[in-house]
Design a protein around this motif. Structure first.
Motif, PDB file in Angstrom:
ATOM      1  N   LYS A  22     -43.708  49.260  28.142  1.00 54.61           N
ATOM      2  CA  LYS A  22     -45.134  49.117  27.814  1.00 54.61           C
ATOM      3  C   LYS A  22     -45.572  50.171  26.809  1.00 54.61           C
ATOM      4  CE  LYS A  22     -46.729  46.766  31.976  1.00 54.61           C
ATOM      5  NZ  LYS A  22     -47.570  46.834  33.181  1.00 54.61           N
ATOM      6  N   LYS A  23     -45.095  51.411  26.967  1.00 54.86           N
ATOM      7  CA  LYS A  23     -45.438  52.477  26.022  1.00 54.86           C
ATOM      8  C   LYS A  23     -44.857  52.168  24.641  1.00 54.86           C
ATOM      9  CE  LYS A  23     -46.006  56.206  29.329  1.00 54.86           C
ATOM     10  NZ  LYS A  23     -45.477  57.476  29.839  1.00 54.86           N
ATOM     11  N   ARG A  24     -43.632  51.656  24.631  1.00 45.73           N
ATOM     12  CA  ARG A  24     -43.009  51.283  23.360  1.00 45.73           C
ATOM     13  C   ARG A  24     -43.806  50.175  22.688  1.00 45.73           C
ATOM     14  NH1 ARG A  24     -36.784  50.110  21.829  1.00 45.73           N
ATOM     15  NH2 ARG A  24     -37.207  48.562  20.222  1.00 45.73           N
ATOM     16  N   ALA A  25     -44.251  49.188  23.461  1.00 49.79           N
ATOM     17  CA  ALA A  25     -45.051  48.084  22.919  1.00 49.79           C
ATOM     18  C   ALA A  25     -46.349  48.622  22.323  1.00 49.79           C
ATOM     19  CB  ALA A  25     -45.337  47.059  24.019  1.00 49.79           C
ATOM     20  N   HIS A  84     -45.853  50.170  18.952  1.00 50.31           N
ATOM     21  CA  HIS A  84     -45.609  49.169  17.902  1.00 50.31           C
ATOM     22  C   HIS A  84     -46.755  48.165  17.772  1.00 50.31           C
ATOM     23  CE1 HIS A  84     -41.201  50.260  18.687  1.00 50.31           C
ATOM     24  NE2 HIS A  84     -41.518  50.732  17.493  1.00 50.31           N
ATOM     25  N   HIS A  85     -47.849  48.423  18.481  1.00 49.96           N
ATOM     26  CA  HIS A  85     -49.031  47.548  18.444  1.00 49.96           C
ATOM     27  C   HIS A  85     -48.670  46.102  18.807  1.00 49.96           C
ATOM     28  CE1 HIS A  85     -51.106  50.919  16.674  1.00 49.96           C
ATOM     29  NE2 HIS A  85     -50.142  51.004  15.777  1.00 49.96           N
ATOM     30  N   ARG A  86     -47.916  45.974  19.890  1.00 52.13           N
ATOM     31  CA  ARG A  86     -47.503  44.653  20.370  1.00 52.13           C
ATOM     32  C   ARG A  86     -47.818  44.530  21.848  1.00 52.13           C
ATOM     33  NH1 ARG A  86     -41.796  45.760  18.032  1.00 52.13           N
ATOM     34  NH2 ARG A  86     -41.944  44.970  15.921  1.00 52.13           N
ATOM     35  N   SER A  87     -47.831  43.286  22.288  1.00 52.62           N
ATOM     36  CA  SER A  87     -47.899  43.035  23.724  1.00 52.62           C
ATOM     37  C   SER A  87     -46.505  43.306  24.300  1.00 52.62           C
ATOM     38  CB  SER A  87     -48.274  41.573  23.990  1.00 52.62           C
ATOM     39  OG  SER A  87     -47.249  40.714  23.512  1.00 52.62           O
ATOM     40  N   LEU A  88     -46.416  43.412  25.597  1.00 56.14           N
ATOM     41  CA  LEU A  88     -45.118  43.590  26.233  1.00 56.14           C
ATOM     42  C   LEU A  88     -44.206  42.414  25.875  1.00 56.14           C
ATOM     43  CD1 LEU A  88     -43.201  45.119  28.091  1.00 56.14           C
ATOM     44  CD2 LEU A  88     -44.305  43.994  30.034  1.00 56.14           C
ATOM     45  N   GLN A  89     -44.764  41.215  25.912  1.00 57.15           N
ATOM     46  CA  GLN A  89     -44.011  40.014  25.551  1.00 57.15           C
ATOM     47  C   GLN A  89     -43.496  40.105  24.114  1.00 57.15           C
ATOM     48  OE1 GLN A  89     -43.627  37.124  27.447  1.00 57.15           O
ATOM     49  NE2 GLN A  89     -42.652  35.899  25.868  1.00 57.15           N
ATOM     50  N   GLY A  90     -44.343  40.526  23.190  1.00 57.71           N
ATOM     51  CA  GLY A  90     -43.951  40.656  21.794  1.00 57.71           C
ATOM     52  C   GLY A  90     -42.879  41.710  21.591  1.00 57.71           C
ATOM     53  N   GLU A  91     -42.996  42.811  22.325  1.00 56.38           N
ATOM     54  CA  GLU A  91     -42.008  43.882  22.218  1.00 56.38           C
ATOM     55  C   GLU A  91     -40.653  43.423  22.736  1.00 56.38           C
ATOM     56  OE1 GLU A  91     -40.667  47.548  20.969  1.00 56.38           O
ATOM     57  OE2 GLU A  91     -42.591  46.602  20.592  1.00 56.38           O
ATOM     58  N   LEU A  92     -40.661  42.722  23.864  1.00 54.13           N
ATOM     59  CA  LEU A  92     -39.404  42.219  24.415  1.00 54.13           C
ATOM     60  C   LEU A  92     -38.750  41.217  23.463  1.00 54.13           C
ATOM     61  CD1 LEU A  92     -40.479  41.811  28.138  1.00 54.13           C
ATOM     62  CD2 LEU A  92     -38.887  43.499  27.201  1.00 54.13           C
TER      63      LEU A  92
END
Length: 78
Positions: free
Chosen positions: A19-22, A25-33
């Motif tokens: 979640k912190k990584r997302a 990167h200004h993304r949702s958790l879904q987008g980051e994954l």
């Protein structure tokens, strides 16, 4: 057609880090994954059957038991 993926029993610490990584990167958790998965498979080279054969031949295995030993050793170090 898109497929839904699910990760069960993810450790809380891992979820927090994702979640912190997302957020960074200004993304949702879904987008980051999705980004992580795309990056992981985009750098993976596709090997032809000839390339696989060459790689296996280069191991110079003489018996099936020798290859089984190598697999066990690799597994046991994980």
């Amino acid at each position: 057609m898109p497929t839904h993926l699910s990760i069960k029993n993810a450790p809380d610490t891992l979820v927090i880090r994702l979640k912190k990584r997302a957020e960074r990167h200004h993304r949702s958790l879904q987008g980051e994954l999705m980004s992580i998965l795309e990056e992981a498979v985009s750098h993976e080279p596709s090997l032809s059957p000839k390339e696989v054969f060459r790689m296996v031949s280069a191991l110079d295995l003489s018996t099936p038991s020798e290859s089984a030993r190598m697999i066990r050793e690799d597994r046991d170090v994980r």
